[in-house]
Design a protein around this motif. Sequence first.
Motif, PDB file in Angstrom:
ATOM      1  N   TRP A 307      12.469   9.243 -13.524  1.00  0.00           N
ATOM      2  CA  TRP A 307      13.600  10.162 -13.605  1.00  0.00           C
ATOM      3  C   TRP A 307      13.421  11.348 -12.665  1.00  0.00           C
ATOM      4  CZ3 TRP A 307      18.217   9.163 -14.655  1.00  0.00           C
ATOM      5  CH2 TRP A 307      18.590   8.306 -15.687  1.00  0.00           C
ATOM      6  N   GLN A 308      12.196  11.851 -12.572  1.00  0.00           N
ATOM      7  CA  GLN A 308      11.933  12.981 -11.669  1.00  0.00           C
ATOM      8  C   GLN A 308      12.227  12.586 -10.221  1.00  0.00           C
ATOM      9  OE1 GLN A 308       7.909  14.235 -12.384  1.00  0.00           O
ATOM     10  NE2 GLN A 308       8.291  14.729 -14.538  1.00  0.00           N
ATOM     11  N   MET A 309      11.759  11.397  -9.807  1.00  0.00           N
ATOM     12  CA  MET A 309      12.010  10.939  -8.442  1.00  0.00           C
ATOM     13  C   MET A 309      13.501  10.679  -8.212  1.00  0.00           C
ATOM     14  SD  MET A 309       8.750   8.364  -7.869  1.00  0.00           S
ATOM     15  CE  MET A 309       9.296   7.882  -6.228  1.00  0.00           C
ATOM     16  N   THR A 310      14.195  10.198  -9.260  1.00  0.00           N
ATOM     17  CA  THR A 310      15.637   9.971  -9.136  1.00  0.00           C
ATOM     18  C   THR A 310      16.380  11.278  -8.940  1.00  0.00           C
ATOM     19  OG1 THR A 310      15.491   7.999 -10.545  1.00  0.00           O
ATOM     20  CG2 THR A 310      17.668   9.005 -10.275  1.00  0.00           C
ATOM     21  N   VAL A 311      16.008  12.301  -9.722  1.00  0.00           N
ATOM     22  CA  VAL A 311      16.655  13.612  -9.590  1.00  0.00           C
ATOM     23  C   VAL A 311      16.429  14.173  -8.194  1.00  0.00           C
ATOM     24  CG1 VAL A 311      16.615  16.002 -10.385  1.00  0.00           C
ATOM     25  CG2 VAL A 311      16.587  14.148 -12.055  1.00  0.00           C
ATOM     26  N   LEU A 312      15.193  14.087  -7.690  1.00  0.00           N
ATOM     27  CA  LEU A 312      14.896  14.585  -6.343  1.00  0.00           C
ATOM     28  C   LEU A 312      15.715  13.835  -5.290  1.00  0.00           C
ATOM     29  CD1 LEU A 312      11.003  15.047  -6.404  1.00  0.00           C
ATOM     30  CD2 LEU A 312      12.754  16.826  -6.529  1.00  0.00           C
ATOM     31  N   ALA A 313      15.796  12.514  -5.429  1.00  0.00           N
ATOM     32  CA  ALA A 313      16.556  11.718  -4.460  1.00  0.00           C
ATOM     33  C   ALA A 313      18.042  12.047  -4.519  1.00  0.00           C
ATOM     34  CB  ALA A 313      16.331  10.227  -4.719  1.00  0.00           C
ATOM     35  N   LEU A 314      18.574  12.269  -5.739  1.00  0.00           N
ATOM     36  CA  LEU A 314      19.995  12.588  -5.880  1.00  0.00           C
ATOM     37  C   LEU A 314      20.324  13.968  -5.320  1.00  0.00           C
ATOM     38  CD1 LEU A 314      20.763  11.154  -9.438  1.00  0.00           C
ATOM     39  CD2 LEU A 314      21.660  10.327  -7.255  1.00  0.00           C
ATOM     40  N   ILE A 315      19.391  14.923  -5.476  1.00  0.00           N
ATOM     41  CA  ILE A 315      19.619  16.255  -4.908  1.00  0.00           C
ATOM     42  C   ILE A 315      19.578  16.186  -3.388  1.00  0.00           C
ATOM     43  CG2 ILE A 315      18.709  18.604  -4.704  1.00  0.00           C
ATOM     44  CD1 ILE A 315      17.650  18.337  -7.547  1.00  0.00           C
ATOM     45  N   GLY A 316      18.672  15.380  -2.860  1.00  0.00           N
ATOM     46  CA  GLY A 316      18.519  15.295  -1.411  1.00  0.00           C
ATOM     47  C   GLY A 316      19.568  14.444  -0.722  1.00  0.00           C
ATOM     48  N   LEU A 317      20.112  13.429  -1.421  1.00  0.00           N
ATOM     49  CA  LEU A 317      21.026  12.474  -0.784  1.00  0.00           C
ATOM     50  C   LEU A 317      22.262  13.127  -0.162  1.00  0.00           C
ATOM     51  CD1 LEU A 317      21.494   9.480  -0.176  1.00  0.00           C
ATOM     52  CD2 LEU A 317      22.665   9.286  -2.381  1.00  0.00           C
ATOM     53  N   PRO A 318      22.943  14.085  -0.822  1.00  0.00           N
ATOM     54  CA  PRO A 318      24.113  14.698  -0.179  1.00  0.00           C
ATOM     55  C   PRO A 318      23.793  15.385   1.143  1.00  0.00           C
ATOM     56  CG  PRO A 318      24.068  15.215  -2.523  1.00  0.00           C
ATOM     57  CD  PRO A 318      22.759  14.586  -2.193  1.00  0.00           C
ATOM     58  N   GLY A 319      22.534  15.783   1.337  1.00  0.00           N
ATOM     59  CA  GLY A 319      22.148  16.406   2.592  1.00  0.00           C
ATOM     60  C   GLY A 319      22.363  15.495   3.784  1.00  0.00           C
ATOM     61  N   TYR A 320      22.104  14.184   3.606  1.00  0.00           N
ATOM     62  CA  TYR A 320      22.361  13.222   4.684  1.00  0.00           C
ATOM     63  C   TYR A 320      23.826  13.233   5.080  1.00  0.00           C
ATOM     64  CZ  TYR A 320      17.745  11.016   3.971  1.00  0.00           C
ATOM     65  OH  TYR A 320      16.407  10.759   3.886  1.00  0.00           O
ATOM     66  N   TYR A 321      24.707  13.261   4.084  1.00  0.00           N
ATOM     67  CA  TYR A 321      26.136  13.139   4.377  1.00  0.00           C
ATOM     68  C   TYR A 321      26.746  14.459   4.844  1.00  0.00           C
ATOM     69  CZ  TYR A 321      25.205   8.669   2.384  1.00  0.00           C
ATOM     70  OH  TYR A 321      24.654   7.431   2.163  1.00  0.00           O
ATOM     71  N   MET A 322      26.110  15.577   4.499  1.00  0.00           N
ATOM     72  CA  MET A 322      26.485  16.835   5.138  1.00  0.00           C
ATOM     73  C   MET A 322      26.172  16.765   6.630  1.00  0.00           C
ATOM     74  SD  MET A 322      27.871  19.100   3.116  1.00  0.00           S
ATOM     75  CE  MET A 322      27.505  20.685   3.911  1.00  0.00           C
ATOM     76  N   SER A 323      25.037  16.151   6.972  1.00  0.00           N
ATOM     77  CA  SER A 323      24.683  15.974   8.384  1.00  0.00           C
ATOM     78  C   SER A 323      25.674  15.061   9.085  1.00  0.00           C
ATOM     79  CB  SER A 323      23.261  15.408   8.507  1.00  0.00           C
ATOM     80  OG  SER A 323      22.299  16.344   8.099  1.00  0.00           O
ATOM     81  N   VAL A 324      26.058  13.960   8.418  1.00  0.00           N
ATOM     82  CA  VAL A 324      27.040  13.041   8.999  1.00  0.00           C
ATOM     83  C   VAL A 324      28.342  13.779   9.296  1.00  0.00           C
ATOM     84  CG1 VAL A 324      28.463  11.007   8.548  1.00  0.00           C
ATOM     85  CG2 VAL A 324      26.047  10.995   7.893  1.00  0.00           C
ATOM     86  N   TRP A 325      28.780  14.595   8.360  1.00  0.00           N
ATOM     87  CA  TRP A 325      30.062  15.302   8.482  1.00  0.00           C
ATOM     88  C   TRP A 325      30.045  16.358   9.588  1.00  0.00           C
ATOM     89  CZ3 TRP A 325      31.716  19.959   5.150  1.00  0.00           C
ATOM     90  CH2 TRP A 325      33.050  20.296   5.427  1.00  0.00           C
ATOM     91  N   LEU A 326      28.929  17.080   9.717  1.00  0.00           N
ATOM     92  CA  LEU A 326      28.897  18.249  10.601  1.00  0.00           C
ATOM     93  C   LEU A 326      28.117  18.039  11.898  1.00  0.00           C
ATOM     94  CD1 LEU A 326      28.330  21.002   7.881  1.00  0.00           C
ATOM     95  CD2 LEU A 326      30.445  20.536   9.127  1.00  0.00           C
ATOM     96  N   MET A 327      27.501  16.855  12.081  1.00  0.00           N
ATOM     97  CA  MET A 327      26.618  16.663  13.227  1.00  0.00           C
ATOM     98  C   MET A 327      27.340  16.871  14.554  1.00  0.00           C
ATOM     99  SD  MET A 327      23.451  16.136  13.894  1.00  0.00           S
ATOM    100  CE  MET A 327      22.811  15.454  12.371  1.00  0.00           C
ATOM    101  N   ASP A 328      28.566  16.387  14.680  1.00  0.00           N
ATOM    102  CA  ASP A 328      29.301  16.534  15.935  1.00  0.00           C
ATOM    103  C   ASP A 328      30.112  17.828  15.984  1.00  0.00           C
ATOM    104  OD1 ASP A 328      28.599  14.085  17.344  1.00  0.00           O
ATOM    105  OD2 ASP A 328      29.689  13.046  15.762  1.00  0.00           O
ATOM    106  N   ARG A 329      30.177  18.568  14.880  1.00  0.00           N
ATOM    107  CA  ARG A 329      30.876  19.848  14.863  1.00  0.00           C
ATOM    108  C   ARG A 329      29.916  21.000  15.134  1.00  0.00           C
ATOM    109  NH1 ARG A 329      35.048  19.516   9.661  1.00  0.00           N
ATOM    110  NH2 ARG A 329      35.885  17.444  10.113  1.00  0.00           N
ATOM    111  N   TRP A 330      28.847  21.052  14.376  1.00  0.00           N
ATOM    112  CA  TRP A 330      27.867  22.129  14.545  1.00  0.00           C
ATOM    113  C   TRP A 330      26.893  21.851  15.684  1.00  0.00           C
ATOM    114  CZ3 TRP A 330      25.843  24.155   9.155  1.00  0.00           C
ATOM    115  CH2 TRP A 330      26.936  24.648   8.427  1.00  0.00           C
ATOM    116  N   GLY A 331      26.568  20.595  15.890  1.00  0.00           N
ATOM    117  CA  GLY A 331      25.581  20.248  16.899  1.00  0.00           C
ATOM    118  C   GLY A 331      24.200  20.078  16.308  1.00  0.00           C
ATOM    119  N   ARG A 332      23.373  19.282  16.984  1.00  0.00           N
ATOM    120  CA  ARG A 332      22.038  18.944  16.475  1.00  0.00           C
ATOM    121  C   ARG A 332      21.154  20.184  16.358  1.00  0.00           C
ATOM    122  NH1 ARG A 332      25.936  15.521  17.774  1.00  0.00           N
ATOM    123  NH2 ARG A 332      25.402  13.912  19.294  1.00  0.00           N
TER     124      ARG A 332
END
Length: 480
Positions: A307-332
Amino acid sequence: MVQDSDTTSEATSDENAARAQMRSTLVAAFSNLSTAYNLVNINLSQVIIEEQYCSGDNCNASVATTSSACLAGAIFGQLTFGYIGDCLGRGPALRLTMVLSIAGALVSAFAVPFSPNNPTSVFVFLSVARFILGAGVGGVYPLAATVAAEGSDAESRGRSVALVFSMQGVGQLLVPIVGMALVYTFGTYDDRVGSHQHMPGITWRLILGLGALPGLLLMPFQSSSRSEPRSVASPEDATASFTPGLWQALRNRRYWRNIVGCAGGWFLFDITFYGNTLFSPTVLRDVFEVDGPVPVVGPTLQKNLCWQMTVLALIGLPGYYMSVWLMDRWGRKNIQLQGFAFMALLYGSLAIWMEEMEEYPVTLLFVYGLTYFFSNFGPNSTTFILPSESFPTEVRSTLNGFCAASGKLGAVVGSSMFKPIIGAMGTSFVFLCCAACAAIGIVITVFCVDDRRGHDVMGDGDVALTDARMDPGIEACARQ
């Protein structure tokens, strides 16, 4: 009629090319899922293996060796398959990495002690198998990024490559979910866990062996990309189409600044990321003040590693998709800067106020989880993208592999030092070291990273062309 026929033929050709690129991008994406699952699943498996062969947390050195073996194999794979990708093409090289990944995962599932009198020798077997596995998953890094980058247009390249890499977050989330399902089905050796004990030995073997499944499912598909080996029409063309070896590419001063930016940032980041990821059971045990290893499953969050590893993965997972959304707007560059900045702030806060936060375990776990969020919405995504667009085509995969290997070298440093440092200095000091690495990462990003949004990576956008006069004794292979 002839004109209509030509138009139809061109449309069909474009459609076939689009389908081929979509297929190769999907192969790259699921290869990344397999990579993440295979790298992280040892976290869970080693706890069960220790219970079976060490009667608890009594073989730390062997566990550390097993965890580091996959990283050592990854370094070998990144350096090797990066060059193979430039010589033979991205698709054939990516298929070779699948074969090694499948073999390593399956062999790991059948690990046994070499001697009945020395049960901990099972870790030697595992170390060899996971080195082979590491060579396969390591080769995925430069090849998957290059395939995705070269198959995307300039306007959406960042989003496409970040989306491919985001599958690593899915792979990391699958580890505790699959682990819980298998533990509740087959049991574990931990007497503190009230689950069925009828087949506990099969649990960790299935956790490791299932890492071969993505590769087995992908093998029937053919991967191709826009940068497969070119044909050579004449001796003059053959001379121009030679692929420089890694050493020759590293000697070219035109690449040095980009190498420092890409490889240096990746090295520093992976010290923190893999140090925390591979030894999250140790860190979480200290966070929750649990005596001995945290049970794989248990009645509360404090005593349930899955459960601890699941919580950590769930907190971190949206970070990937924030990168997907903003990568070409904000820049690397901007995304990497803010990621390192928040990581430094969060790790620094954990180092200073960890004792106060220990009274509120859920809050402490959330703050610790935010380090994963800003890792993924930051350097974990950008370090994967930057080498694929910072170097010219003929050395792109080779230098991408070198940068990825630098990252895994940082992972070896983090994974080999975290557990001893925690034992000697405490978890707070480890978090202070992570904050320092993030701060240095900010400096490297400011001075050595370029934002190449909107530049074509397949010709005119190459940052530099390989100097044909770089070395008359160049070690290379001709493109067939």
